[in-house]
Each structure stands twice: as structure tokens, then as C-alpha cells.
Design a protein around this motif. Structure first.
Motif, short mmCIF file in Angstrom:
data_model
loop_
_atom_site.label_atom_id
_atom_site.label_comp_id
_atom_site.label_asym_id
_atom_site.label_seq_id
_atom_site.Cartn_x
_atom_site.Cartn_y
_atom_site.Cartn_z
N SER A 143 0.83 -1.21 0.00
CA SER A 143 0.00 0.00 0.00
C SER A 143 0.86 1.25 0.00
O SER A 143 0.58 2.22 -0.71
N LEU A 197 2.41 1.52 -3.57
CA LEU A 197 1.47 1.79 -4.66
C LEU A 197 0.73 3.11 -4.52
O LEU A 197 0.34 3.72 -5.53
N SER A 233 -3.36 1.84 -5.96
CA SER A 233 -3.88 0.62 -5.38
C SER A 233 -5.30 0.29 -5.84
O SER A 233 -5.63 -0.85 -6.11
N THR A 234 -6.15 1.29 -5.95
CA THR A 234 -7.55 1.06 -6.28
C THR A 234 -7.77 1.00 -7.78
O THR A 234 -7.23 1.80 -8.53
N PHE A 283 -8.45 -3.94 -5.21
CA PHE A 283 -7.27 -3.34 -4.62
C PHE A 283 -6.03 -4.11 -5.04
O PHE A 283 -5.89 -5.30 -4.74
N ASP A 303 -2.96 -3.82 -4.01
CA ASP A 303 -2.14 -4.28 -2.89
C ASP A 303 -2.69 -5.59 -2.33
O ASP A 303 -1.93 -6.49 -1.97
#
Length: 159
Positions: free
Chosen positions: A75, A78, A82-83, A102, A104
Motif C-alpha cells: 500500500s 502503490l 492501489s484502487t 485493490f 495491494d
């Protein structure tokens, strides 16, 4: 079980897990390029695993704490990459509905399943058992995470 296919998979899994074990990284673009390549190698090698069910002691599970540490490090690396959104259900009443995913989580889940097998091999679990665990996991769990992550990484890197 063909040993050359298994060896290729183990090599790809070790490279991917080493990358994830090294997170967080200061250069997100470099990490994404490396993750894209190693994950594609793992997925391609998984498609060639020809393992069949073998009974015996299985690989040790990865603790939730270890998974969370990798998730948090990913997280951090990224950030806002991430999303992403993707269609999860391809059939049925929810087919075609985009949901939030996600990256991650995808990478940490693939890491957890591959790392467990690597630790199992290192602890003496029979290669045939580990190969079956990986092949089954690829089909029912981490394979989808890998494919979604490859797609998300491609979009983030090139679009």
C-alpha cells in the motif's frame, strides 16, 4: 509431474516473493514494472503445472500478521495506484457490474499462497504436494488475483 515445469514455477515464485518481501519501494514505477514481469512469469508457469492430487503434509499457512505486513508495505509503495475497478462476475445476476478492487490485496494474496508453498518446500514438504497446492490455488484463488493485478498494472503503467 514434469520436473522442468515445476522448476520453472518455483523459480518464478521465488522471484515474485522476493520482490514482494522487499516492499516498500521508493520508486513506484520501477516496482510496477518488476511486479508486472514477475507476476506474468508466475502466471505463465502456473498454466504449465501438471500436478495431480497428492496426499501428505501440506505447506504451513502464512499468518495474518505476515500478510498484513506485506499488504501495508505494498500500500505504501502503490499509493493511489492501489484502487481499480473491474468486472468480477462474468455470469449470473451480477454479471457485468464493475466493483472496486485493490492491487495491494491482489499482490499480497498471490504472495501468501506462493510463499506458503516455498516455505513448505524449504521445510521438506513433498514437491508433488506443493505443486498440487499451487495448481489448485491458481484455479480457485490466486490465479484470478494474478490476472487482475497484471491487468491493473498494465493500465497504470501504460494508459
Amino acid at each position: 509431474m514434469r520436473t522442468e515445469g515445476f522448476s520453472a514455477f518455483v523459480d518464478a515464485a521465488r522471484r515474485f516473493c522476493a520482490l514482494i518481501d522487499g516492499a516498500p519501494y521508493p520508486d513506484r514505477d520501477d516496482f510496477a514494472a518488476r511486479a508486472d514481469r514477475t507476476l506474468a512469469d508466475v502466471h505463465a508457469a502456473a498454466l504449465l503445472l501438471d500436478a495431480e492430487f497428492h496426499d501428505g503434509p501440506s505447506s504451513p499457512p502464512i499468518s495474518h500478521e505476515d500478510w498484513t505486513a506485506r499488504f501495508d508495505a505494498l500500500s505504501e509503495t502503490l499509493g493511489d495506484w492501489s484502487t481499480y475497478w473491474s468486472v468480477f462476475e462474468m455470469e449470473g445476476p451480477e454479471a457485468g457490474e464493475a466493483i472496486e478492487h485493490f492491487l495491494d490485496d491482489d499482490l499480497a494474496d498471490v504472495w501468501r499462497d506462493l510463499k506458503a508453498g516455498l516455505l513448505g518446500l524449504d521445510a521438506g514438504v513433498a514437491p508433488e504436494v506443493v505443486a498440487w497446492e499451487w495448481r489448485l490455488g491458481h484455479r480457485i484463488h490466486w490465479g484470478r488475483h494474478a490476472v487482475e493485478a497484471i491487468r491493473a498494472l498494465h493500465v497504470r503503467r501504460f494508459e
